[in-house]
Motif scaffolding. Structure first.
Motif, PDB file in Angstrom:
ATOM      1  N   LEU A 111      40.046  42.848  50.180  1.00 55.46           N
ATOM      2  CA  LEU A 111      39.685  43.783  49.111  1.00 55.46           C
ATOM      3  C   LEU A 111      40.341  43.394  47.795  1.00 55.46           C
ATOM      4  N   TRP A 112      41.607  43.079  47.863  1.00 50.51           N
ATOM      5  CA  TRP A 112      42.365  42.693  46.671  1.00 50.51           C
ATOM      6  C   TRP A 112      41.812  41.408  46.070  1.00 50.51           C
ATOM      7  N   ALA A 113      41.663  40.399  46.907  1.00 56.41           N
ATOM      8  CA  ALA A 113      41.171  39.105  46.424  1.00 56.41           C
ATOM      9  C   ALA A 113      39.757  39.224  45.873  1.00 56.41           C
ATOM     10  N   GLY A 114      38.906  39.970  46.561  1.00 55.38           N
ATOM     11  CA  GLY A 114      37.532  40.129  46.091  1.00 55.38           C
ATOM     12  C   GLY A 114      37.453  40.828  44.747  1.00 55.38           C
ATOM     13  N   SER A 115      38.280  41.846  44.556  1.00 56.01           N
ATOM     14  CA  SER A 115      38.281  42.576  43.284  1.00 56.01           C
ATOM     15  C   SER A 115      38.715  41.681  42.129  1.00 56.01           C
ATOM     16  N   VAL A 116      39.775  40.919  42.359  1.00 58.71           N
ATOM     17  CA  VAL A 116      40.282  40.036  41.305  1.00 58.71           C
ATOM     18  C   VAL A 116      39.260  38.951  40.976  1.00 58.71           C
ATOM     19  N   CYS A 117      38.674  38.357  41.997  1.00 61.85           N
ATOM     20  CA  CYS A 117      37.691  37.292  41.769  1.00 61.85           C
ATOM     21  C   CYS A 117      36.447  37.822  41.058  1.00 61.85           C
ATOM     22  N   PHE A 118      36.032  39.039  41.383  1.00 66.04           N
ATOM     23  CA  PHE A 118      34.857  39.616  40.724  1.00 66.04           C
ATOM     24  C   PHE A 118      35.112  39.824  39.233  1.00 66.04           C
ATOM     25  N   VAL A 119      36.276  40.356  38.909  1.00 65.58           N
ATOM     26  CA  VAL A 119      36.606  40.570  37.493  1.00 65.58           C
ATOM     27  C   VAL A 119      36.712  39.235  36.763  1.00 65.58           C
ATOM     28  N   ALA A 120      37.350  38.249  37.399  1.00 62.16           N
ATOM     29  CA  ALA A 120      37.546  36.953  36.750  1.00 62.16           C
ATOM     30  C   ALA A 120      36.249  36.169  36.606  1.00 62.16           C
ATOM     31  N   ALA A 121      35.365  36.277  37.587  1.00 66.02           N
ATOM     32  CA  ALA A 121      34.158  35.448  37.589  1.00 66.02           C
ATOM     33  C   ALA A 121      32.946  36.124  36.964  1.00 66.02           C
ATOM     34  N   VAL A 122      32.945  37.458  36.913  1.00 63.00           N
ATOM     35  CA  VAL A 122      31.750  38.167  36.444  1.00 63.00           C
ATOM     36  C   VAL A 122      32.032  39.034  35.221  1.00 63.00           C
ATOM     37  N   VAL A 123      32.978  39.952  35.349  1.00 59.87           N
ATOM     38  CA  VAL A 123      33.171  40.963  34.305  1.00 59.87           C
ATOM     39  C   VAL A 123      33.674  40.355  33.002  1.00 59.87           C
ATOM     40  N   LEU A 124      34.759  39.612  33.063  1.00 62.59           N
ATOM     41  CA  LEU A 124      35.341  39.072  31.832  1.00 62.59           C
ATOM     42  C   LEU A 124      34.443  38.047  31.134  1.00 62.59           C
ATOM     43  N   PRO A 125      33.777  37.144  31.857  1.00 67.49           N
ATOM     44  CA  PRO A 125      32.841  36.256  31.159  1.00 67.49           C
ATOM     45  C   PRO A 125      31.724  37.015  30.444  1.00 67.49           C
ATOM     46  N   LEU A 126      31.235  38.089  31.048  1.00 65.05           N
ATOM     47  CA  LEU A 126      30.214  38.896  30.379  1.00 65.05           C
ATOM     48  C   LEU A 126      30.775  39.570  29.131  1.00 65.05           C
ATOM     49  N   ALA A 127      31.995  40.082  29.243  1.00 60.76           N
ATOM     50  CA  ALA A 127      32.624  40.714  28.082  1.00 60.76           C
ATOM     51  C   ALA A 127      32.877  39.699  26.974  1.00 60.76           C
ATOM     52  N   ARG A 128      33.286  38.519  27.349  1.00 59.90           N
ATOM     53  CA  ARG A 128      33.530  37.462  26.363  1.00 59.90           C
ATOM     54  C   ARG A 128      32.247  37.068  25.639  1.00 59.90           C
ATOM     55  N   ASP A 129      31.134  37.110  26.352  1.00 58.34           N
ATOM     56  CA  ASP A 129      29.853  36.706  25.770  1.00 58.34           C
ATOM     57  C   ASP A 129      29.126  37.846  25.073  1.00 58.34           C
ATOM     58  N   GLY A 130      29.759  39.013  24.993  1.00 62.03           N
ATOM     59  CA  GLY A 130      29.173  40.120  24.243  1.00 62.03           C
ATOM     60  C   GLY A 130      28.175  40.963  24.997  1.00 62.03           C
ATOM     61  N   ALA A 131      28.261  41.002  26.323  1.00 61.97           N
ATOM     62  CA  ALA A 131      27.310  41.781  27.114  1.00 61.97           C
ATOM     63  C   ALA A 131      27.618  43.277  27.085  1.00 61.97           C
ATOM     64  N   PHE A 132      28.824  43.651  26.659  1.00 62.66           N
ATOM     65  CA  PHE A 132      29.208  45.063  26.599  1.00 62.66           C
ATOM     66  C   PHE A 132      29.218  45.529  25.143  1.00 62.66           C
ATOM     67  N   ASN A 133      28.669  46.723  24.919  1.00 70.59           N
ATOM     68  CA  ASN A 133      28.632  47.286  23.570  1.00 70.59           C
ATOM     69  C   ASN A 133      29.762  48.267  23.308  1.00 70.59           C
ATOM     70  N   THR A 134      30.436  48.689  24.366  1.00 71.61           N
ATOM     71  CA  THR A 134      31.535  49.635  24.234  1.00 71.61           C
ATOM     72  C   THR A 134      32.667  49.230  25.165  1.00 71.61           C
ATOM     73  N   THR A 135      33.865  49.665  24.827  1.00 77.07           N
ATOM     74  CA  THR A 135      35.029  49.290  25.628  1.00 77.07           C
ATOM     75  C   THR A 135      35.221  50.182  26.847  1.00 77.07           C
ATOM     76  N   ARG A 136      34.543  51.313  26.897  1.00 83.28           N
ATOM     77  CA  ARG A 136      34.775  52.280  27.971  1.00 83.28           C
ATOM     78  C   ARG A 136      34.580  51.693  29.371  1.00 83.28           C
ATOM     79  N   PRO A 137      33.467  51.010  29.660  1.00 86.81           N
ATOM     80  CA  PRO A 137      33.312  50.448  31.014  1.00 86.81           C
ATOM     81  C   PRO A 137      34.420  49.460  31.372  1.00 86.81           C
ATOM     82  N   LEU A 138      34.837  48.669  30.404  1.00 89.66           N
ATOM     83  CA  LEU A 138      35.887  47.688  30.665  1.00 89.66           C
ATOM     84  C   LEU A 138      37.232  48.358  30.901  1.00 89.66           C
ATOM     85  N   GLU A 139      37.486  49.445  30.193  1.00 93.89           N
ATOM     86  CA  GLU A 139      38.728  50.183  30.412  1.00 93.89           C
ATOM     87  C   GLU A 139      38.768  50.768  31.822  1.00 93.89           C
TER      88      GLU A 139
END
Length: 201
Positions: free
Chosen positions: A64-92
């Motif tokens: 669970l721990w490893a999967g959560s970290v890998c998901f954020v590192a491989a999916v969430v942050l690259p999307l945020a870096r590329d401007g896929a989010f319009n607000t900070t709330r989901p990322l927070e």
């Protein structure tokens, strides 16, 4: 001690070399060795269940721990870096949930791992065997992963408070990648221990 019955083979503890004997009344008598074998088997059963529960809990929370970290590192942050989010709330919310998962998993792994190490290893086997070295490697990876997630999440959340998205994601991404590598390493070591790789060496 007597076990009454017509068939002398029933109720005999498995693996005993002593054969039951019949007395004059026809009752089957059992030797002390057979009784001792039965008692030891019953006494060991709770320990086996306890170890199985600890190992299962350990592996589930590690995954669970490893999967959560890998998901954020491989999916969430690259999307945020590329401007896929319009607000900070989901990322927070994601960062907060990841921190919670990380802390709970870290604590559970510490407790279950300490229990398993305490019941399986002594000082000599911990520092002088392959499995013992793997346990020490897992402890090191556990410390690294805990620290990396805490530091990376705090930095990311601090950047989000300024209502910025791309820059905080870009700055936090390398630390999350490092955390993901540590998480995968943790799973690999756990797999080697579960497979008892020391038998192959």
């Amino acid at each position: 001690m007597r076990w009454f019955g017509g068939d002398s083979s029933r109720g005999r503890p498995t693996g005993s070399s002593d054969r039951p004997r019949k007395d004059r009344s026809g009752a089957t008598t059992v030797s002390r060795a057979e009784v001792g074998t039965l008692i030891r088997a019953l006494a060991e059963r709770p320990n086996m269940v306890d170890e199985l529960a600890a190992r299962t809990t350990h592996l589930v929370f590690a995954a669970l721990w490893a999967g959560s970290v890998c998901f954020v590192a491989a999916v969430v942050l690259p999307l945020a870096r590329d401007g896929a989010f319009n607000t900070t709330r989901p990322l927070e919310v994601i960062s907060s949930r990841l921190t919670t998962v990380s802390r709970v998993s870290s604590l559970v792994l510490f407790l279950s791992g300490s229990h398993l190490a305490g019941t399986t290893y002594n000082v000599e086997s911990l520092f002088g065997s392959v499995n013992g070295w793997l346990v020490l490697a897992m402890v090191a990876l556990w410390l690294v992963l805990t620290a990396l997630v805490e530091i990376a999440a705090k930095r990311f959340e601090a950047g989000l408070t300024g209502k910025k998205i791309r820059e905080p994601a870009r700055e936090a991404l390398p630390m999350f990648w490092a955390a993901a590598v540590a998480a995968v390493g943790l799973l690999v070591v756990a797999g080697l221990l579960s497979a008892n790789v020391a038998r192959l060496l």
